[in-house]
Design an enzyme around this catalytic site. Structure first.
Site, PDB file in Angstrom:
ATOM      1  N   LEU A   1      -4.525  -4.100  10.317  1.00 31.47           N
ATOM      2  CA  LEU A   1      -5.696  -3.465   9.608  1.00 31.47           C
ATOM      3  C   LEU A   1      -5.256  -3.393   8.094  1.00 31.47           C
ATOM      4  O   LEU A   1      -4.178  -2.958   7.655  1.00 31.47           O
ATOM      5  CB  LEU A   1      -5.988  -2.116  10.121  1.00 31.47           C
ATOM      6  N   ASP A   2      -6.389  -3.591   7.181  1.00 33.79           N
ATOM      7  CA  ASP A   2      -6.106  -3.204   5.822  1.00 33.79           C
ATOM      8  C   ASP A   2      -5.821  -1.691   5.655  1.00 33.79           C
ATOM      9  O   ASP A   2      -6.241  -0.900   6.281  1.00 33.79           O
ATOM     10  CB  ASP A   2      -7.335  -3.879   5.178  1.00 33.79           C
ATOM     11  N   LYS A   3      -5.311  -1.403   4.544  1.00 33.70           N
ATOM     12  CA  LYS A   3      -5.120   0.027   4.023  1.00 33.70           C
ATOM     13  C   LYS A   3      -6.314   0.882   4.104  1.00 33.70           C
ATOM     14  O   LYS A   3      -6.237   1.918   4.840  1.00 33.70           O
ATOM     15  CB  LYS A   3      -4.636  -0.037   2.658  1.00 33.70           C
TER      16      LYS A   3
ATOM     17  N   HIS B   1      -8.759  -9.705   5.083  1.00 36.31           N
ATOM     18  CA  HIS B   1     -10.152  -8.790   4.566  1.00 36.31           C
ATOM     19  C   HIS B   1     -11.304  -9.739   4.832  1.00 36.31           C
ATOM     20  O   HIS B   1     -12.346  -9.834   4.316  1.00 36.31           O
ATOM     21  CB  HIS B   1     -10.174  -8.892   3.019  1.00 36.31           C
TER      22      HIS B   1
ATOM     23  N   THR C   1      -8.971   0.054   6.036  1.00 38.34           N
ATOM     24  CA  THR C   1      -9.868  -0.106   7.350  1.00 38.34           C
ATOM     25  C   THR C   1      -9.024   0.752   8.220  1.00 38.34           C
ATOM     26  O   THR C   1      -7.900   1.135   8.363  1.00 38.34           O
ATOM     27  CB  THR C   1      -9.466  -1.544   7.806  1.00 38.34           C
TER      28      THR C   1
END
Length: 233
Positions: free
Chosen positions: A101-103, A185, A105
């Protein structure tokens, strides 16, 4: 497996440190009897300083990831490993995210030390769909479902169109997105292509496993066998 090696593989210390723990009496069975180096009772009966040992390999955990944490131990700043017991970073084999997961999210993140399981879940043919709850900067315009589900949407700097994605409008500025893949993303870039901006993104399920309501942000727990099976349902 010898007791010294077991403790070291679970991250409690080096083999020399594990040996010292055993000789100091820190390792007992569930009756409080001190264990010797040559004794290895059933895993669930071993205690380290009075507490049950961490689960053995294979271990898969679910984490409710907060905002601001990255999924790689090599990244600068806070990582998801900071939310786990420090010894988990020294487990052998180590825990790895099943799809990062992105930072910025949040939501459901699975980590496992089982490489076969990891690849099985992330493979597109596994059928393990990922569902995200997106909150948007501007109201939905009504064309998003058709665009995301077309199978022809091309993201900037890419040469392969996205697989069709599921879309469900929840409110004027909220929607659920269901992905068959996990590109960089992806959800944010999809909405950018639709002329909007995601201001909050949360993954709520992977396959048949949904983020439990009682798992607070930053908390984690091991998956039960039933939950692990349910990922593929």
């Amino acid at each position: 497996m010898k007791l010294v090696k077991l403790l070291a593989n679970l991250g409690y210390g080096s083999r020399k440190e594990a040996q010292r723990f055993i000789r100091s009496g820190a390792v007992t069975d569930d009756t409080g009897r001190v264990l010797g180096e040559g004794e290895v009772p059933p895993h669930d009966r071993i205690r380290f300083r009075g507490e049950p040992l961490d689960p053995p390999f294979p271990l898969t955990i679910m984490l409710n990831k907060p905002d601001g944490y990255t999924c790689s131990a090599d990244d600068p700043g806070a990582t998801v490993y900071d939310l786990l017991p420090e010894r988990f970073a020294h487990r052998n084999p180590g825990l790895n995210p099943i799809g990062r997961l992105d930072k910025d999210t949040t939501g459901l993140l699975l980590l496992t030390d089982d490489g076969k399981l990891l690849h099985k879940i992330i493979h597109p043919k596994s059928g393990c769909l990922k569902v995200y709850h997106a909150t948007l900067d501007r109201p939905l315009e009504g064309h998003e479902g058709e665009l995301f589900g077309s199978g022809t949407l091309m993201l900037n700097s890419e040469t392969k169109p996205l697989l069709p994605a599921g879309f469900e409008a929840l409110a004027e500025k909220e929607a659920l997105i269901t992905l068959h893949e996990g590109r960089y993303h992806q959800v944010r870039r999809m909405f950018a292509a639709a002329g909007n901006h995601v201001i909050d993104l949360k993954r709520i399920s992977i396959g048949g496993l949904r983020l439990p309501d009682d798992l607070e942000e930053g908390e984690w727990r091991a998956l039960t066998p039933e939950e692990l099976t349910g990922v593929f349902s």
